[in-house]
Design an enzyme around this catalytic site. Sequence first.
Site, PDB file in Angstrom:
ATOM      1  N   THR A   1      30.926  82.522 -79.381  1.00  0.00           N
ATOM      2  CA  THR A   1      31.011  81.785 -80.175  1.00  0.00           C
ATOM      3  C   THR A   1      29.749  80.744 -79.390  1.00  0.00           C
ATOM      4  O   THR A   1      28.476  79.975 -79.882  1.00  0.00           O
ATOM      5  CB  THR A   1      31.549  81.044 -80.930  1.00  0.00           C
ATOM      6  OG1 THR A   1      32.824  80.401 -79.655  1.00  0.00           O
ATOM      7  CG2 THR A   1      32.487  81.648 -81.809  1.00  0.00           C
TER       8      THR A   1
ATOM      9  N   GLU B   1      41.586  82.074-101.055  1.00  0.00           N
ATOM     10  CA  GLU B   1      40.849  80.441-100.527  1.00  0.00           C
ATOM     11  C   GLU B   1      41.008  80.251-101.890  1.00  0.00           C
ATOM     12  O   GLU B   1      40.875  79.031-102.201  1.00  0.00           O
ATOM     13  CB  GLU B   1      39.895  80.981 -99.489  1.00  0.00           C
ATOM     14  CG  GLU B   1      40.276  81.567 -98.045  1.00  0.00           C
ATOM     15  CD  GLU B   1      41.821  80.371 -98.135  1.00  0.00           C
ATOM     16  OE1 GLU B   1      41.620  79.480 -98.501  1.00  0.00           O
ATOM     17  OE2 GLU B   1      42.781  81.727 -96.908  1.00  0.00           O
TER      18      GLU B   1
END
Length: 669
Positions: free
Chosen positions: A262, A479
Amino acid sequence: MDAQAIYMYQNSPNDGGPRGTQRPNSGGNGNGSNGGNGGNSGNSGMSLLVRSILIVVVVLLGWYFFQYFFQSGSSSSSTSVLEVPYSTFYQQVQNGNVQKVVFQGQDITGQFKSAVTVPNTSGSGTQTGIDFHLTQLPNGDPNLNALILKNVPDFQTKQVQDNNLLWTIVLNVLPWLLIIGVFLFIARRATQSQQNIFSFGKSKAKVVLEDRPSTTFADVAGVDEAKSDLVEVVEFLKTPQKFQRLGGKIPRGVLLVGSPGTGKTLLARAVAGEAGVPFFSMSGSEFVEVLVGVGASRVRDLFDQAKKASPSIIFIDEIDAVGRQRGSSINSNDEREQTLNQLLVEMDGFDARQAVVVIAATNRPDGLDKALLRPGRFDRRVTVERPDWNGRLAILKIHSHNVPLGRDVDLITVARGTPGMVGADLANLVNEAALLAARRNLDAVTQSCFDEALDKILIGAERPLVLSDEDLNVIAYHEGGHALTGLLTEGVDPVTKVTIVPRGQALGVTMYTPLDDRYNYSRDYLEAQMVTALGGRAAEQVAIGHITTGAENDLQRVTAIARQMVTRWGMSERLGTISYSEREDPFAGTALANGSHDYSERTAAVIDEEVNRLIKIAYDQSVSLLTEHKATLDAIAKSLRLHETIDARRLREIMIETGAIGAAPAAYR
Ligand code: ADP
Ligand code: ZN
């Protein structure tokens, strides 16, 4: 953030299905590639090592032979010894002027009775002396022996020294061979642990002594939150005096937490680059895998160097290798503990004036030793998230900066087609596409190069880097269900953000920020919590028609709430206001084992029924909310697919657009 309630669409660990269990735990993959890099540097270190050892060997041998020849040469050409021709020698023996003769192989040495003058060996001038040397005729002279017996008072024959010479050589060279052998052996061992032989105890950071990265924040994209968290560190390193003068709290240790690739290393380098300070880096595994007793001294060296170069940055990659909880494993590793202790000592030992910031990186922050996270140590935590599609676009732009792109290339499409990929994956993607283009002799990288490179990477990947369309759809609805039930239920903490960018174990997350700290939960609040926690599963049922394993974590939460409502807080009418909590075992401090409750089997069955009933009520409520506002749910899911992350403002807009705002609690309107 601890203050945030997080509902995750969970990646079930038992689910071998389409969502792929390995995905979030990609540590193995990242570590593997790191190991590879280490191996490479180790190899170049090895060839360098072999070369230097060869040089040492050649020099030593050369020196030895030079000495040998020089010495033997000097003994025969020393000025006091005459080099006489055989004829002269023979004549002198005949004349009785030879006092002494020594035969040694081909060499004859001895003394004349009175000095003799012979032409110099170099041909110019003459030499006079008593000691002489000459070389015998190849086949010897049959007449000589008799003549010598008759005319020379003192003569002897010595053993040829060739044997001795051999011995001397063996005795002289053998130790060197042994030393070199040992060197090579250790070198090989050291290479195995990716170490350089010449750096026992010396930290490898020496190698990067003057590493002043030119990396800046502009080279890092898609991790804006982490960047803004680190700006303060840069400020501090630039003008430490300013901070110290004002007595401000000096940043000491920063823990970067994020999946491999990342950009944690990149960020740390960018901090050094922005501040213009030297960067000392070492990997946690390097501390531990070296020869015994070396880890701690490496830590000391690393910090010493950094302090000397202050202001500076120390970067410790894979800190979990050193910083795992002490004594947490059965075969506890003394070496590691020593290293960890040294690290703690060093972090505490900073002088207030020393502007050294220690940045550590890990993808597993949970197992870290608590001592590492205390104030004054790694007390700042910066999370480096996987990028959403905007972030991925920015990263793609950075990495394709020096790559000629064809007209048809649409980086937005590429960014959208790579959900879940991290910076390193995207850098790799651009690289693969460029290689493909080169192989095809193209002038520029085309969209089809990107498409093929992506296929190649996805097929070769150990873990599913990119979720399928169908999976993303389920996650978006899941979600969306959490978010919408949250928006429509009175008394729930406001939803701040919904995302389908995976983080940690979760494939999607809905975040709520509590308005204030709660010490006391009302029954309404708990029921509302259950409704929103079940919103994910309910949305799957309402919108897709079948349910998935993604709600595992939600169900655990809900069950825990319901059970406590019944057994601890007396919130079930049927069981009454009685606490049925399980007693603590006074010795072990844990709940008593099954079957040792202080209530009957029958009561236990009623408790289960009540828990079930509470959950069912909440679930039905959730389903009915979502069914009624299906259009809003669809809109949220669609927006999530499009943007991957949506915030409270956008959610409100969707509520208004679809007319659901009227149903929301007053606080929202
Ligand atoms: P980590 O330390 O988190 O495992 P790295 O910083 O080593 O990841 O990233 C590896 C490479 O991937 C970097 O050198 C860079 O080329 C690329 N990369 C990773 N993240 C980003 C990012 N956010 N922006 C740009 N490039 C990135
Ligand atoms: Zn969920």
